[in-house]
Design a protein around this motif. Structure first.
Motif, PDB file in Angstrom:
ATOM      1  N   ARG A  50       1.131  -1.185  -0.217  1.00 50.66           N
ATOM      2  CA  ARG A  50      -0.194  -0.002   0.208  1.00 50.66           C
ATOM      3  C   ARG A  50       1.602   1.307  -0.135  1.00 50.66           C
ATOM      4  N   ILE A  51       0.483   2.148  -0.540  1.00 51.76           N
ATOM      5  CA  ILE A  51       0.973   3.787  -0.502  1.00 51.76           C
ATOM      6  C   ILE A  51       1.036   4.039   0.670  1.00 51.76           C
ATOM      7  N   ASN A  52       1.849   4.926   1.517  1.00 49.86           N
ATOM      8  CA  ASN A  52       1.414   4.953   3.129  1.00 49.86           C
ATOM      9  C   ASN A  52       2.170   6.768   3.189  1.00 49.86           C
ATOM     10  N   GLU A  53       2.799   6.996   2.456  1.00 51.71           N
ATOM     11  CA  GLU A  53       2.892   8.406   2.787  1.00 51.71           C
ATOM     12  C   GLU A  53       3.254   9.354   1.139  1.00 51.71           C
ATOM     13  N   VAL A  54       3.343   9.786   1.352  1.00 52.21           N
ATOM     14  CA  VAL A  54       3.580  10.839   0.036  1.00 52.21           C
ATOM     15  C   VAL A  54       4.153  12.655  -0.096  1.00 52.21           C
ATOM     16  N   THR A  55       4.710  13.530  -0.194  1.00 53.48           N
ATOM     17  CA  THR A  55       5.104  14.535  -0.738  1.00 53.48           C
ATOM     18  C   THR A  55       4.958  15.280  -1.736  1.00 53.48           C
ATOM     19  N   SER A  56       4.858  16.084  -1.680  1.00 53.00           N
ATOM     20  CA  SER A  56       4.999  17.027  -2.858  1.00 53.00           C
ATOM     21  C   SER A  56       5.888  17.930  -3.174  1.00 53.00           C
ATOM     22  N   TYR A  62       4.353   0.185   2.428  1.00 53.29           N
ATOM     23  CA  TYR A  62       4.173  -0.422   3.502  1.00 53.29           C
ATOM     24  C   TYR A  62       3.791  -1.664   3.050  1.00 53.29           C
ATOM     25  N   ASN A  63       4.110  -2.894   3.413  1.00 56.09           N
ATOM     26  CA  ASN A  63       3.545  -4.581   3.246  1.00 56.09           C
ATOM     27  C   ASN A  63       2.659  -4.739   3.673  1.00 56.09           C
TER      28      ASN A  63
END
Length: 657
Positions: free
Chosen positions: A45-51, A60-61
């Motif tokens: 799963r995508i767990n954290e993002v910064t732009s 994260y698994n």
């Protein structure tokens, strides 16, 4: 009904590999040859993002096995799928991987994750400014709701520090059940305390050619989700195999998602319990009502299932299982069990009947012997101790020690300790906790007793005994129920771990210095208090005195067992159905205090009972990346009369190495 996007035949074939069948022996079933869509992909799963310039993404698994990221790609709302360079080519079970987006990420943008064959794995959308500094899952890595972080980013580590307080009401809305059998029903659940308007929210499936559709256009009545209630709508996009569903709020920011493999949403994919944990295949679809969460199932990504193996047998005279009490729920977003999905009943029916109790229940604390992992120590509430060994795949009393267990007494050979927890100390001796003397069970007697397992005879008396009863006046009310809320579990924690991790001695406010306590041995003892879920830390001195090192909050209302796991280098506090069958790992935090790290539920196939004992085998026993986990049922009730688990006390599964 529109037809959802097709999937490759390779992906369909690979879906058969998704069930991890781990047998009692600890071996892992052979997996098929590598395919374009790797087994377990939907657990990533995508767990954290910064732009905010560096455009970092964290994965994260949530699943029980590692997943290869070879050939995976990502896209946003402007660029087509591009390869990226992850910090590791494989993402471990329960592990994190980071990468920098190959193209720039901006405001009001999205990020889509694909396997090498183009299968959509996960997607997150955000509104203007939301990913600056970052957006992250709150309430559980890989399973929590998306929120804007209010603290420093945590790429490569758990997201808990980035969760705002209080979290927005919309973050309590979760996709709770999905069907892909033609009716394509989606159910939302509100785990919050106030209604949330969702009429302007949207959803989209895993087909990147599809644009999000409003809930109102699919179901005009789906305008608000009441507190603790449900709303359903029919997807007009068409949901198929190897598909996904993403929920977006009125700003276009991701709220929740679910991804499933072949047949994963037939009859439905459901959360167990409602609004919490990860998805499993349902045996019965229940749109608009509480999820069934019964029969075969499994955590860790849609479509995976587990089995409860073994059991059976007839109840014997004197064996009267006790129905569970004190049922509660796991916190919303609690990650699913990270180990194998299958669980095996690991004892003979009614195996622990004794002369001091008219029932065949009350097997409580468990502990593997670190010096001999083929030995599992167990303690029974009514003053019995067992040395268990494997025989034909079951844990049975070691006949060379005592085929029927050994009875234990308080110092002086008196009384019947209400023995609940045990641990193996650094000297190889057994340390057992007791809440009461069962010959006078309205008064507390919170003690730790030290026994030499090499002592001969069928009755054991302690070498030393430490009585902490005076520290808990709230238990001394004349009520047997209050007296029964004392020491439930205990763990020996080595000094070497405490010093290496920078634990601050609460007595001095400085780094813990074991030499300042010359009589305490080589470690401290963490006793779990059922009354309020705290851990009480003691140095048990060789002269019979003890040193109190304060308390540790576990974040739980109760604790039923405690262990120190050398594999994860964590203290683990276990709570039974009172807390939704959960295990909380604790670590030494940045300030030097011991704090909760991560909490897991039990495997979904297990009964929701008074499972008071929990033990993890040492890392030296690992086979194919897995080691044994064992649970004990205080009431031997299982799933109830007539089921294969009725009358059994021990369950065996696996935990990652």
């Amino acid at each position: 009904m529109p037809t959802s996007h097709p999937r490759s035949g390779v992906a369909t074939a690979c879906a058969a590999a998704l069930t991890l069948s781990v047998l009692l022996t600890g071996t892992v079933a052979a997996q098929p040859a590598a395919a374009a869509t790797p087994a377990g992909y939907q657990n990533v799963r995508i767990n954290e993002v910064t732009s905010s310039g560096n455009d970092t993404v964290e994965l994260y698994n949530t699943g029980p096995t590692a997943v290869s990221l070879s050939g995976w790609k990502t896209s946003d709302d402007n660029f087509s799928p591009q390869a990226f360079t992850p910090s590791s080519a494989t993402i471990a079970a329960g592990g994190f991987v980071t990468f920098n987006s190959p193209k720039g990420l901006g405001d009001s943008d999205k990020l889509v994750l694909y396997t090498s064959d183009g299968t959509v794995v996960d997607r997150v959308d955000w509104a203007t400014g939301a990913a600056k500094s970052a957006i992250a899952r709150c309430g559980g890595d890989g399973t929590g709701a998306w929120v804007v972080t209010t603290a420093a980013t945590t790429f490569g580590a758990a997201n808990a520090p980035g969760c705002p307080s209080p979290a927005p009401a919309s973050s309590r809305i979760r996709i709770n059940e999905v069907t892909s059998n033609g009716s394509d029903i989606v159910e939302l659940y509100n785990g919050g305390t106030s209604a949330v308007a969702v009429g302007s929210w949207k959803y989209v499936d895993g087909d990147t050619a599809h644009t999000p559709v409003s809930l109102a256009s699919s179901s005009p009545s789906a305008t608000s989700v009441p507190a603790g209630g449900y709303v359903t709508f029919n997807s007009t996009l068409g949901l198929g195999d190897n598909d996904s569903l993403f929920l977006l709020d009125a700003n276009g920011t991701s709220v929740d998602s679910v991804t499933w493999a072949t047949d994963g949403a037939k009859p439905s994919d459901e959360r167990c319990a409602d609004g919490a944990g990860w998805f499993r295949t349902a045996t019965t679809a229940t749109p608009g009502g509480a999820n069934s969460c019964s029969g075969s199932g499994g955590g860790g990504g849609g479509g995976q299932t587990g089995r409860l193996l073994g059991g059976g047998g007839s109840l014997t005279s004197g064996c009267t299982p006790e129905a569970p009490s004190g049922t509660g729920s796991a916190p919303a977003g609690t990650p699913a069990w990270p180990g194998g999905l299958d669980v095996t009943i690991a004892d003979d029916v009614c195996a622990f009947t004794t002369s001091t109790g008219p029932e065949g229940r009350d097997l409580s604390g468990l502990a593997f012997d670190p010096a001999n992992p083929s030995v599992l120590w167990a303690v029974k509430n009514k003053n019995w101790l067992y040395k268990l060994v494997k025989s034909n795949g079951k844990w049975v009393p070691d006949p060379s020690w005592s085929a029927s267990g050994k009875q234990i007494r308080f110092a002086g050979g008196t009384g019947q300790p209400d023995s609940e927890g045990l641990t193996v100390g650094g000297n190889g001796h057994l340390y057992v906790t007791s809440e009461r003397d069962n010959t006078s069970n309205t008064a507390p007697k919170d003690t730790v007793m030290e026994f030499d397992p090499a002592a001969t005879g069928t009755t054991l008396t302690p070498l030393r005994q430490w009585d902490m009863t005076a520290q808990f006046p709230q238990l001394d009310t004349g009520s047997k129920d209050d007296a029964n809320l004392g020491f439930e579990g205990v763990a020996y924690v080595p000094d070497s771990w405490l010093t290496a991790n920078g634990w601050v001695d609460p007595r001095t406010g400085s780094a813990y210095a074991p030499a300042a306590y010359p009589l305490h041995g080589s470690g401290l003892f963490f006793a779990g208090l059922e009354w309020d879920g705290t851990l009480h830390v003691y140095g048990l001195n060789s002269d019979g005195t003890y040193t109190t090192f304060g308390t540790v909050a576990t974040g739980k209302g109760s604790v039923m067992d405690v262990l120190f796991d050398a594999g994860t280098q964590r203290i683990v506090a276990t709570c039974d159905n009172t807390c939704g069958e959960t295990h909380t790992s604790l670590k030494v935090g940045t300030t030097g205090a011991i704090v909760p790290d991560v909490t897991y539920t039990n495997p979904a196939v297990m009964p929701t009972d008074n499972l008071e004992g929990f033990a993890l085998a040492p890392p030296s026993t690992c086979v194919n990346g897995a080691r044994e986990a064992v649970w004990s049922d205080d009431g031997s009730y299982g799933f109830g009369s007539g089921t294969s688990s009725f009358g059994h006390a021990l369950y065996s599964g696996t935990f990652p190495c």
